[in-house]
Scaffold this motif. Structure first.
Motif, short mmCIF file in Angstrom:
data_model
loop_
_atom_site.label_atom_id
_atom_site.label_comp_id
_atom_site.label_asym_id
_atom_site.label_seq_id
_atom_site.Cartn_x
_atom_site.Cartn_y
_atom_site.Cartn_z
N PHE A 145 0.93 -0.89 -0.22
CA PHE A 145 0.04 0.03 0.32
C PHE A 145 1.13 1.37 -0.32
CE2 PHE A 145 -2.97 -3.32 1.84
CZ PHE A 145 -4.33 -2.75 0.90
N TRP A 146 1.69 1.14 0.53
CA TRP A 146 2.89 2.17 0.56
C TRP A 146 3.28 2.37 -0.86
CZ3 TRP A 146 7.76 3.79 -0.16
CH2 TRP A 146 8.56 5.08 1.06
N TRP A 147 4.24 1.61 -0.79
CA TRP A 147 4.48 1.62 -2.63
C TRP A 147 3.42 2.46 -3.71
CZ3 TRP A 147 9.43 2.86 -3.27
CH2 TRP A 147 10.18 2.57 -2.56
N TRP A 148 2.04 1.41 -3.96
CA TRP A 148 1.36 1.83 -4.23
C TRP A 148 0.55 3.44 -4.34
CZ3 TRP A 148 -4.46 -1.13 -4.47
CH2 TRP A 148 -4.73 -0.42 -5.56
N ALA A 149 0.43 4.15 -2.78
CA ALA A 149 0.51 5.39 -2.41
C ALA A 149 1.53 6.29 -3.33
CB ALA A 149 0.22 5.60 -1.63
N LEU A 150 2.53 5.89 -3.35
CA LEU A 150 3.56 6.78 -3.17
C LEU A 150 4.06 6.77 -5.10
CD1 LEU A 150 6.79 8.05 -2.16
CD2 LEU A 150 7.59 6.38 -3.11
N GLY A 151 4.13 6.37 -6.04
CA GLY A 151 3.51 6.36 -7.29
C GLY A 151 2.35 6.82 -7.92
N LEU A 153 1.46 9.40 -6.12
CA LEU A 153 1.78 10.67 -5.11
C LEU A 153 1.02 11.94 -6.62
CD1 LEU A 153 1.61 12.96 -2.83
CD2 LEU A 153 3.80 12.34 -2.29
N PRO A 154 1.96 11.88 -7.31
CA PRO A 154 3.18 12.69 -8.23
C PRO A 154 1.65 12.38 -9.39
CG PRO A 154 4.79 10.95 -8.18
CD PRO A 154 3.29 10.32 -7.15
N PHE A 155 1.03 12.13 -9.56
CA PHE A 155 -0.42 11.61 -10.38
C PHE A 155 -1.81 12.80 -9.66
CE2 PHE A 155 1.63 8.51 -11.83
CZ PHE A 155 1.34 8.28 -12.99
N ALA A 156 -1.24 12.90 -8.65
CA ALA A 156 -2.16 13.65 -7.27
C ALA A 156 -1.58 14.96 -7.13
CB ALA A 156 -2.81 13.08 -5.52
N LEU A 157 -0.67 15.54 -7.15
CA LEU A 157 -0.56 16.60 -7.21
C LEU A 157 -0.45 17.58 -8.16
CD1 LEU A 157 2.83 16.30 -5.18
CD2 LEU A 157 0.66 16.95 -3.94
N THR A 158 -0.48 16.63 -9.48
CA THR A 158 -0.45 16.99 -10.86
C THR A 158 -2.31 17.28 -11.62
OG1 THR A 158 -0.25 15.50 -12.06
CG2 THR A 158 2.08 17.28 -11.88
N SER A 159 -2.85 16.76 -10.84
CA SER A 159 -4.54 16.86 -11.64
C SER A 159 -5.11 18.40 -10.57
CB SER A 159 -4.90 15.56 -10.67
OG SER A 159 -5.15 15.82 -8.99
N GLU A 160 -6.43 18.25 -11.57
CA GLU A 160 -6.95 19.13 -11.16
C GLU A 160 -8.38 18.74 -11.22
OE1 GLU A 160 -7.01 21.24 -15.29
OE2 GLU A 160 -5.10 21.70 -15.27
N THR A 161 -8.75 17.72 -10.66
CA THR A 161 -10.55 17.55 -9.79
C THR A 161 -9.59 16.37 -8.66
OG1 THR A 161 -10.19 15.15 -11.30
CG2 THR A 161 -11.42 17.24 -11.93
N LEU A 162 -10.74 15.69 -8.23
CA LEU A 162 -10.40 14.45 -6.69
C LEU A 162 -11.05 13.89 -7.48
CD1 LEU A 162 -12.89 16.91 -4.26
CD2 LEU A 162 -10.23 17.67 -4.51
N LEU A 163 -10.54 12.81 -8.13
CA LEU A 163 -10.96 12.05 -8.63
C LEU A 163 -9.98 11.09 -7.69
CD1 LEU A 163 -12.91 10.38 -9.96
CD2 LEU A 163 -11.81 10.22 -12.21
N HIS A 165 -7.44 11.66 -6.18
CA HIS A 165 -7.07 12.31 -4.70
C HIS A 165 -7.87 11.09 -3.80
CE1 HIS A 165 -4.59 15.98 -4.51
NE2 HIS A 165 -4.82 16.53 -5.67
N CYS A 166 -9.42 10.94 -4.59
CA CYS A 166 -9.71 10.37 -3.25
C CYS A 166 -9.18 8.54 -3.26
CB CYS A 166 -11.36 9.83 -4.21
SG CYS A 166 -12.40 10.71 -4.02
N LEU A 167 -8.50 7.96 -4.08
CA LEU A 167 -7.47 6.76 -4.41
C LEU A 167 -6.77 6.84 -2.78
CD1 LEU A 167 -7.00 3.99 -5.24
CD2 LEU A 167 -5.73 5.12 -7.37
N TYR A 168 -5.80 8.46 -3.53
CA TYR A 168 -4.90 8.57 -2.58
C TYR A 168 -5.00 8.94 -1.19
CZ TYR A 168 0.16 10.35 -1.33
OH TYR A 168 0.45 10.69 -0.87
N LEU A 206 3.82 11.82 2.84
CA LEU A 206 3.15 11.55 2.06
C LEU A 206 1.77 12.12 2.52
CD1 LEU A 206 2.86 7.41 1.84
CD2 LEU A 206 4.39 9.65 0.35
N LEU A 207 1.10 12.53 3.70
CA LEU A 207 -0.33 13.23 3.66
C LEU A 207 0.02 14.85 3.47
CD1 LEU A 207 -2.94 13.68 4.84
CD2 LEU A 207 -2.00 13.84 6.99
N LEU A 208 1.69 15.85 4.00
CA LEU A 208 1.25 17.28 3.94
C LEU A 208 1.62 17.45 2.91
CD1 LEU A 208 4.26 16.83 6.65
CD2 LEU A 208 1.84 18.31 6.72
N PRO A 209 2.58 16.98 1.56
CA PRO A 209 2.05 17.61 -0.34
C PRO A 209 0.82 17.65 -0.43
CG PRO A 209 4.38 15.86 0.45
CD PRO A 209 2.63 15.37 1.42
N ALA A 210 0.14 16.30 -0.12
CA ALA A 210 -1.56 16.31 -0.19
C ALA A 210 -2.45 17.77 0.17
CB ALA A 210 -2.43 15.28 -0.61
#
Length: 328
Positions: A145-151, A153-163, A165-168, A206-210
């Motif tokens: 789960f940790w490596w999954w979330a780490l992978g 994270l970059p897509f969540a930070l560059t996204s424009e919607t919450l889609l 972010h819900c997974l993250y 992992l939480l602070l950047p989000a």
């Protein structure tokens, strides 16, 4: 200039007030039009709501499609050679993310691109466990789960919607829960023989950047996703540090902490709403078991059994120190 968002109730109130002000000659008709032009029109609000609904439905469809694809691959998994398995895993993940980037930047279909990117993130997580199965790796499974979330994270930070972010947010909560509740005996030994239990402390990194993304975008929805994850992590510390019977009090304390954070926002700041909502929910939830006499009888039995432990005085001292710090 970006138009401001109004709810239907607020728009009706504003229109009624402007009509009344116009009759009293407080504002001119052209001023009324200029004021209304600063906010979204009824047609724009309806379009935005339809876009959000379409995005949510598309996200659910991507999730179901990803699960179906995983089931199809899993059904024929044993019959495939190892090289073919690796080719399928990496090929699907790379192709899906490439399709998402193409839709987003080449076709300027940003919402469709994020739906496909969500699908790629799901395939990436499935690939972690499938690669482990290919090589018969028996590892610490919460790390998946940790490596999954780490992978993700970059897509969540560059996204424009919450889609995404819900997974993250779900991955962070799942990792912290499995790490602490299943392996709280793990940890590190410090100088002097003091054992620090496994508290999933990497979650903060992992939480602070989000959360920073949420505040930079002024996204109340994103904050609403990550505040309960943060509260969940703090509550888990009671089990990590073997304060099991104090968990109810810690839940109430976390609720109070969130309310304090909400009050430290400027008056009228919408970003305080998630802290206030979850703070009130946790504080009220902690009061429910504390309203029964059997709860205190059970606490008394625990206290008589562990009254000589150093944990309770230390927990009390730490709690008082935190309250003093928050008061300051």
């Amino acid at each position: 200039m970006k138009k401001r968002i109004l709810s239907d109730k607020q728009r009706r109130w504003l229109q009624d007030e402007l009509a009344d002000w116009r009759e009293q000659n407080i504002v001119l008709p052209e001023q009324t039009d200029r004021i209304l032009a600063c906010y979204e029109s009824s047609e724009e609000v309806s379009h935005r709501k339809r876009s959000r609904f379409t995005l949510a439905i598309s996200g659910i469809a991507a999730l179901l499609f990803g699960l179906a694809a995983i089931l199809v691959i899993g059904h024929n998994w044993d019959a495939m050679p190892r090289a073919a398995k690796l080719a399928v895993i990496f090929g699907v993940v790379i192709a899906t993310h490439a399709g998402g980037l193409w839709l987003r930047f080449a076709r300027d279909a940003r919402r469709a691109g994020e739906v496909v990117t969500l699908l790629g993130c799901l395939f990436y997580g499935a690939g972690i466990w499938l690669v482990a199965q290919v090589f018969h790796l028996d590892a610490h499974y919460p790390d998946g789960f940790w490596w999954w979330a780490l992978g993700v994270l970059p897509f969540a930070l560059t996204s424009e919607t919450l889609l995404i972010h819900c997974l993250y947010a779900g991955l962070l909560a799942a990792w912290a829960g499995t790490e602490v509740l299943g392996y709280r005996h793990l940890g590190a030994w410090l100088f002097g023989g003091w054992h620090v239990p496994n508290g999933a402390y990497r979650l903060l990194a992992l939480l602070l950047p989000a959360l920073a993304w949420a505040y930079r975008r002024a996204s109340v929805g994103a904050v609403s996703l990550y505040v309960p994850v943060f509260a969940w992590w703090i509550v888990l510390q009671s089990f990590s540090w073997h304060f099991d019977w104090q968990a109810v009090f810690i839940v109430g304390a976390v609720g109070a902490l969130l309310l304090v954070i909400a009050e430290n926002h400027e008056p009228g700041n919408r970003m305080a709403v998630p802290y206030r909502f979850w703070g009130a929910a946790l504080a009220a939830g902690a009061l429910v078991p504390m309203s029964f006499g059997g709860f205190y009888e059970e606490i008394g039995r625990w206290w008589n059994r562990y009254h000589s432990s150093w944990a309770s005085p230390v927990a009390l001292a730490v709690g008082l120190a935190i309250l003093m710090l928050l008061a300051v």
